[in-house]
Design a protein around this motif. Sequence first.
Motif, PDB file in Angstrom:
ATOM      1  N   ASP A   1       2.794 -11.792  -0.306  1.00 36.68           N
ATOM      2  CA  ASP A   1       1.842 -11.245   0.663  1.00 36.68           C
ATOM      3  C   ASP A   1       0.709 -10.566  -0.108  1.00 36.68           C
ATOM      4  N   LEU A   2      -0.541 -10.889   0.198  1.00 38.16           N
ATOM      5  CA  LEU A   2      -1.680 -10.408  -0.581  1.00 38.16           C
ATOM      6  C   LEU A   2      -1.842  -8.894  -0.523  1.00 38.16           C
ATOM      7  N   GLU A   3      -1.374  -8.280   0.553  1.00 38.01           N
ATOM      8  CA  GLU A   3      -1.516  -6.834   0.679  1.00 38.01           C
ATOM      9  C   GLU A   3      -0.738  -6.096  -0.404  1.00 38.01           C
ATOM     10  N   VAL A   4       0.350  -6.682  -0.893  1.00 40.11           N
ATOM     11  CA  VAL A   4       1.130  -6.039  -1.947  1.00 40.11           C
ATOM     12  C   VAL A   4       0.279  -5.856  -3.199  1.00 40.11           C
ATOM     13  N   TYR A   5      -0.468  -6.877  -3.570  1.00 41.36           N
ATOM     14  CA  TYR A   5      -1.306  -6.811  -4.770  1.00 41.36           C
ATOM     15  C   TYR A   5      -2.479  -5.849  -4.578  1.00 41.36           C
ATOM     16  N   ARG A   6      -3.122  -5.932  -3.421  1.00 41.25           N
ATOM     17  CA  ARG A   6      -4.280  -5.076  -3.161  1.00 41.25           C
ATOM     18  C   ARG A   6      -3.890  -3.600  -3.109  1.00 41.25           C
ATOM     19  N   ARG A   7      -2.779  -3.313  -2.465  1.00 40.74           N
ATOM     20  CA  ARG A   7      -2.338  -1.922  -2.368  1.00 40.74           C
ATOM     21  C   ARG A   7      -1.929  -1.386  -3.725  1.00 40.74           C
ATOM     22  N   ALA A   8      -1.360  -2.226  -4.573  1.00 43.91           N
ATOM     23  CA  ALA A   8      -0.984  -1.782  -5.918  1.00 43.91           C
ATOM     24  C   ALA A   8      -2.213  -1.311  -6.680  1.00 43.91           C
ATOM     25  N   ALA A   9      -3.292  -2.099  -6.646  1.00 44.90           N
ATOM     26  CA  ALA A   9      -4.527  -1.696  -7.317  1.00 44.90           C
ATOM     27  C   ALA A   9      -5.043  -0.376  -6.747  1.00 44.90           C
ATOM     28  N   ALA A  10      -5.038  -0.250  -5.421  1.00 44.19           N
ATOM     29  CA  ALA A  10      -5.525   0.977  -4.784  1.00 44.19           C
ATOM     30  C   ALA A  10      -4.668   2.181  -5.166  1.00 44.19           C
ATOM     31  N   LEU A  11      -3.355   2.001  -5.198  1.00 43.35           N
ATOM     32  CA  LEU A  11      -2.466   3.109  -5.564  1.00 43.35           C
ATOM     33  C   LEU A  11      -2.695   3.560  -6.998  1.00 43.35           C
ATOM     34  N   LEU A  12      -3.068   2.637  -7.868  1.00 45.32           N
ATOM     35  CA  LEU A  12      -3.346   2.985  -9.258  1.00 45.32           C
ATOM     36  C   LEU A  12      -4.766   3.528  -9.447  1.00 45.32           C
TER      37      LEU A  12
ATOM     38  N   ALA B   1      -1.790 -13.299  -6.581  1.00 53.18           N
ATOM     39  CA  ALA B   1      -2.536 -12.160  -7.121  1.00 53.18           C
ATOM     40  C   ALA B   1      -4.004 -12.517  -7.287  1.00 53.18           C
ATOM     41  N   GLN B   2      -4.275 -13.731  -7.734  1.00 55.39           N
ATOM     42  CA  GLN B   2      -5.650 -14.191  -7.908  1.00 55.39           C
ATOM     43  C   GLN B   2      -6.384 -14.228  -6.569  1.00 55.39           C
ATOM     44  N   ARG B   3      -5.716 -14.702  -5.536  1.00 56.69           N
ATOM     45  CA  ARG B   3      -6.337 -14.726  -4.204  1.00 56.69           C
ATOM     46  C   ARG B   3      -6.637 -13.307  -3.694  1.00 56.69           C
ATOM     47  N   ALA B   4      -5.842 -12.346  -4.154  1.00 58.79           N
ATOM     48  CA  ALA B   4      -6.065 -10.950  -3.767  1.00 58.79           C
ATOM     49  C   ALA B   4      -7.158 -10.295  -4.611  1.00 58.79           C
ATOM     50  N   GLY B   5      -7.652 -10.992  -5.637  1.00 59.13           N
ATOM     51  CA  GLY B   5      -8.749 -10.478  -6.445  1.00 59.13           C
ATOM     52  C   GLY B   5      -8.360  -9.978  -7.815  1.00 59.13           C
ATOM     53  N   LEU B   6      -7.064  -9.997  -8.159  1.00 66.26           N
ATOM     54  CA  LEU B   6      -6.619  -9.523  -9.460  1.00 66.26           C
ATOM     55  C   LEU B   6      -6.857 -10.585 -10.533  1.00 66.26           C
ATOM     56  N   LYS B   7      -6.937 -10.136 -11.783  1.00 69.04           N
ATOM     57  CA  LYS B   7      -6.920 -11.047 -12.912  1.00 69.04           C
ATOM     58  C   LYS B   7      -5.467 -11.444 -13.180  1.00 69.04           C
TER      59      LYS B   7
END
Length: 238
Positions: free
Chosen positions: A161-172, A192-198
């Motif tokens: 689920d893409l929200e997991v990756y996005r929220r991780a970045a925000a929490l950090l 993760a790539q679709r969520a915007g992460l490298k």
Amino acid sequence: MDTPHPIQALVFDIFGTVVDWRGSIIREGQALQARLGLAADWPALADAWRAGYAPAMARANAGQDPWTNIDGIHRRILDSLIPRFGLEALPEGERDALNRAWHRLGPWPDAVPGLTRLRRRFVLSTLSNGNVALLVNMAKRAGLPWDCVLSAELIGRYKPDLEVYRRAAALLGFGVEQVLMVAAHPSDLMAAQRAGLKTAYIPRPQERGPGGWMESTEGCRFDWQAPSLEALADQLGA
């Protein structure tokens, strides 16, 4: 003056990427057999246990099953496998202890030295479907040097689920483009790539044993790819 690195934090898949789940579960089963005399095909049990993992998480994400953490999912799968592997005589306390074998998984040989180097330059966190208690216990036992333990449990959804990756970045406290997802599983990295992460791909050809199945990388493009976490540290200048 040094130019700031575009990556500020690395988040890691754990099962298969940082720790050897299959070899660890087999060893736990063999130790249980030596102690109690209950024989089973431990490699097959490890594979079957893991095979139930993704479908159970998908059902939770779809709302088909009530939310439960990975300890609960692992126990549900184990209970379903007990008759198949002739372990009906295993007492309840031993079943619970066996289920907690996932808290005791051993790291790949390059994991601790690679993470130690990477932590000198970057914020390091887990980003696993494993629950927080499991990840903390594993880190304490294996000496995994995390700055932070992030789990899908905190978000109430499971990867991919893409929200997991996005929220991780925000929490950090970083933008998604400043966070690098490290995993041995292309599907995890593509989400993760679709969520915007490298993304950084660390293949683990021994994850499912010698000659075991590996997820295809066909059509995938990663920002980094390295044969080990130490090699990734080299590539990132850590």
